[in-house]
Design a protein around this motif. Structure first.
Motif, PDB file in Angstrom:
ATOM      1  N   UNK A   1       0.824  -1.201   0.000  1.00  0.00           N
ATOM      2  CA  UNK A   1       0.000   0.000   0.000  1.00  0.00           C
ATOM      3  C   UNK A   1       0.859   1.252   0.000  1.00  0.00           C
ATOM      4  N   UNK A   2       1.976   1.189   0.731  1.00  0.00           N
ATOM      5  CA  UNK A   2       2.841   2.359   0.870  1.00  0.00           C
ATOM      6  C   UNK A   2       4.005   2.346  -0.112  1.00  0.00           C
ATOM      7  N   UNK A   3       3.910   1.591  -1.181  1.00  0.00           N
ATOM      8  CA  UNK A   3       5.012   1.466  -2.120  1.00  0.00           C
ATOM      9  C   UNK A   3       4.547   1.753  -3.540  1.00  0.00           C
ATOM     10  N   UNK A   4       5.530   2.016  -4.387  1.00  0.00           N
ATOM     11  CA  UNK A   4       5.273   2.257  -5.800  1.00  0.00           C
ATOM     12  C   UNK A   4       6.136   1.326  -6.636  1.00  0.00           C
ATOM     13  N   UNK A   5       5.697   1.099  -7.852  1.00  0.00           N
ATOM     14  CA  UNK A   5       6.482   0.340  -8.812  1.00  0.00           C
ATOM     15  C   UNK A   5       6.900   1.296  -9.922  1.00  0.00           C
ATOM     16  N   UNK A   6       8.200   1.400 -10.129  1.00  0.00           N
ATOM     17  CA  UNK A   6       8.739   2.291 -11.149  1.00  0.00           C
ATOM     18  C   UNK A   6       9.252   1.454 -12.319  1.00  0.00           C
ATOM     19  N   UNK A   7       8.721   1.703 -13.503  1.00  0.00           N
ATOM     20  CA  UNK A   7       9.138   0.961 -14.696  1.00  0.00           C
ATOM     21  C   UNK A   7      10.396   1.581 -15.289  1.00  0.00           C
ATOM     22  N   UNK A   8      11.335   0.719 -15.677  1.00  0.00           N
ATOM     23  CA  UNK A   8      12.600   1.197 -16.252  1.00  0.00           C
ATOM     24  C   UNK A   8      12.996   0.292 -17.418  1.00  0.00           C
ATOM     25  N   UNK A   9      13.760   0.854 -18.354  1.00  0.00           N
ATOM     26  CA  UNK A   9      14.259   0.098 -19.500  1.00  0.00           C
ATOM     27  C   UNK A   9      15.687  -0.363 -19.249  1.00  0.00           C
ATOM     28  N   UNK A  10      16.004  -1.551 -19.743  1.00  0.00           N
ATOM     29  CA  UNK A  10      17.379  -2.050 -19.677  1.00  0.00           C
ATOM     30  C   UNK A  10      18.160  -1.416 -20.821  1.00  0.00           C
ATOM     31  N   UNK A  11      19.226  -0.676 -20.472  1.00  0.00           N
ATOM     32  CA  UNK A  11      19.976   0.067 -21.493  1.00  0.00           C
ATOM     33  C   UNK A  11      21.338  -0.550 -21.805  1.00  0.00           C
ATOM     34  N   UNK A  12      21.829  -1.430 -20.951  1.00  0.00           N
ATOM     35  CA  UNK A  12      23.129  -2.052 -21.208  1.00  0.00           C
ATOM     36  C   UNK A  12      23.218  -3.379 -20.470  1.00  0.00           C
ATOM     37  N   UNK A  13      23.695  -4.394 -21.217  1.00  0.00           N
ATOM     38  CA  UNK A  13      23.919  -5.708 -20.613  1.00  0.00           C
ATOM     39  C   UNK A  13      25.113  -6.344 -21.317  1.00  0.00           C
ATOM     40  N   UNK A  14      26.238  -6.301 -20.669  1.00  0.00           N
ATOM     41  CA  UNK A  14      27.467  -6.779 -21.288  1.00  0.00           C
ATOM     42  C   UNK A  14      27.471  -8.305 -21.402  1.00  0.00           C
ATOM     43  N   UNK A  15      27.919  -8.857 -22.522  1.00  0.00           N
ATOM     44  CA  UNK A  15      27.947 -10.319 -22.702  1.00  0.00           C
ATOM     45  C   UNK A  15      28.758 -11.036 -21.626  1.00  0.00           C
ATOM     46  N   UNK A  16      29.888 -10.448 -21.198  1.00  0.00           N
ATOM     47  CA  UNK A  16      30.729 -11.106 -20.197  1.00  0.00           C
ATOM     48  C   UNK A  16      30.106 -11.093 -18.804  1.00  0.00           C
ATOM     49  N   UNK A  17      29.085 -10.282 -18.604  1.00  0.00           N
ATOM     50  CA  UNK A  17      28.377 -10.230 -17.319  1.00  0.00           C
ATOM     51  C   UNK A  17      26.883 -10.477 -17.527  1.00  0.00           C
ATOM     52  N   UNK A  18      26.567 -11.334 -18.508  1.00  0.00           N
ATOM     53  CA  UNK A  18      25.179 -11.540 -18.906  1.00  0.00           C
ATOM     54  C   UNK A  18      24.297 -11.984 -17.744  1.00  0.00           C
ATOM     55  N   UNK A  19      24.798 -12.903 -16.909  1.00  0.00           N
ATOM     56  CA  UNK A  19      24.009 -13.411 -15.781  1.00  0.00           C
ATOM     57  C   UNK A  19      24.342 -12.709 -14.476  1.00  0.00           C
ATOM     58  N   UNK A  20      25.109 -11.619 -14.565  1.00  0.00           N
ATOM     59  CA  UNK A  20      25.588 -10.955 -13.342  1.00  0.00           C
ATOM     60  C   UNK A  20      24.932  -9.596 -13.123  1.00  0.00           C
ATOM     61  N   UNK A  21      24.869  -8.760 -14.142  1.00  0.00           N
ATOM     62  CA  UNK A  21      24.371  -7.393 -13.936  1.00  0.00           C
ATOM     63  C   UNK A  21      23.883  -6.774 -15.240  1.00  0.00           C
ATOM     64  N   UNK A  22      23.144  -5.651 -15.117  1.00  0.00           N
ATOM     65  CA  UNK A  22      22.739  -4.848 -16.270  1.00  0.00           C
ATOM     66  C   UNK A  22      22.434  -3.424 -15.784  1.00  0.00           C
ATOM     67  N   UNK A  23      22.240  -2.534 -16.733  1.00  0.00           N
ATOM     68  CA  UNK A  23      22.001  -1.122 -16.411  1.00  0.00           C
ATOM     69  C   UNK A  23      20.595  -0.714 -16.824  1.00  0.00           C
ATOM     70  N   UNK A  24      19.960   0.167 -16.039  1.00  0.00           N
ATOM     71  CA  UNK A  24      18.633   0.692 -16.369  1.00  0.00           C
ATOM     72  C   UNK A  24      18.701   2.212 -16.483  1.00  0.00           C
ATOM     73  N   UNK A  25      17.650   2.801 -17.079  1.00  0.00           N
ATOM     74  CA  UNK A  25      17.649   4.236 -17.361  1.00  0.00           C
ATOM     75  C   UNK A  25      16.957   5.073 -16.288  1.00  0.00           C
ATOM     76  N   UNK A  26      16.978   4.615 -15.058  1.00  0.00           N
ATOM     77  CA  UNK A  26      16.412   5.378 -13.944  1.00  0.00           C
ATOM     78  C   UNK A  26      17.456   5.468 -12.836  1.00  0.00           C
ATOM     79  N   UNK A  27      17.467   6.637 -12.157  1.00  0.00           N
ATOM     80  CA  UNK A  27      18.479   6.835 -11.121  1.00  0.00           C
ATOM     81  C   UNK A  27      17.958   7.547  -9.896  1.00  0.00           C
TER      82      UNK A  27
END
Length: 259
Positions: free
Chosen positions: A99-125
């Motif tokens: 009730x006291x929370x929000x969901x913020x939608x973000x796009x994935x902007x970068x996902x390096x092949x060498x870190x495919x299962x480890x991390x990625x970047x989104x366009x919200x900060x």
């Protein structure tokens, strides 16, 4: 010597015949019946305390067994009541958090092949209200957590990475465990006691860690038993989120701080 043996046999036979004759003769004699009745009553007197004691012991054992069964059932009901109270409190906590929370939608902007299962970047900060530690979802299932935040972008550490550990609970049994990745796109549920009734198909969700990663976020369902060692089972975890195709994600903002 032979005469003595024959004499003993004759006396014994005579005594038996005499006894049988007297028994047959007294069968219809009322006086003999009264003597038998009197003998029975006299013999019943010393037997009576033993009879009473035996009946008392039998009743005591019966009531003791019943009391033990009732006590065990009462303890089971108390345990079930406690479990239901915990579940109710947990559900109320989840409702309050959502009730006291929000969901913020973000796009994935970068996902390096060498870190495919480890991390990625989104366009919200940070200007969008994002903070390190916030949960990141896809199709309603946890896929990772924010670990680095810039003004207008953030980095997400994936749940499938080998360094990612998330305290989890099996919803149906309330068994606590840890969900970890293997660095290859797979999830595992660790540290489930071997005697636990956890089985395939049960729901796995986050346990309460802190305000940034609340309890009750869906992780997936229990899969196959992978290993049983040192008193603990390890299961695979199936998620409805597609970790190989993440284009758009949702960031869970506690307290409604999304901008």
């Amino acid at each position: 010597m032979l005469r003595q043996v024959n004499s003993a046999i004759m006396h014994g036979t005579f005594a038996i015949l005499l006894g049988v004759t007297l028994l047959l003769a007294s069968a219809n004699n009322p006086g003999v019946h009264r003597i038998f009745d009197l003998s029975e009553r006299v013999l019943r007197i010393p037997e009576f305390p033993a009879f009473v004691a035996r009946r008392f012991v039998a009743k005591a054992v019966f009531w003791f067994d019943q009391g033990f069964v009732l006590k065990r059932e009462l303890e089971a009901l108390r345990d079930e009541n406690t479990r239901l109270k915990v579940l109710l409190a947990s559900e109320e906590k989840k409702k309050e958090q959502r009730t006291n929370s929000n969901i913020l939608t973000a796009d994935v902007t970068l996902r390096r092949p060498e870190e495919w299962w480890v991390s990625f970047r989104i366009n919200k900060g940070s200007r969008d209200g994002i903070r390190p530690g916030y949960a990141v979802l896809s199709n309603g299932f946890l896929v990772g957590r924010i670990y680095r935040v810039d003004v207008d972008q953030s980095w997400v550490k994936l749940l499938t990475g080998s360094e990612m550990l998330v305290p989890a609970v099996v919803a149906e049994t309330r068994d606590l465990g840890v969900v970890a990745g293997d660095g290859k796109g797979n999830l595992r549920l660790l540290y489930i006691p071997s005697e636990s009734p956890v089985k395939a198909g049960m729901n796995v969700e986050t346990a309460l860690v802190n305000e940034y990663l609340p309890a009750g976020l869906a992780i997936g369902t229990v899969g196959a038993l992978l290993e049983s060692k040192d008193g603990y089972n390890t299961f695979s975890v199936k998620s409805k989120a597609s970790f190989s195709r993440l284009y758009e994600v949702q960031v869970y903002i506690p307290g409604g701080d999304a901008k």
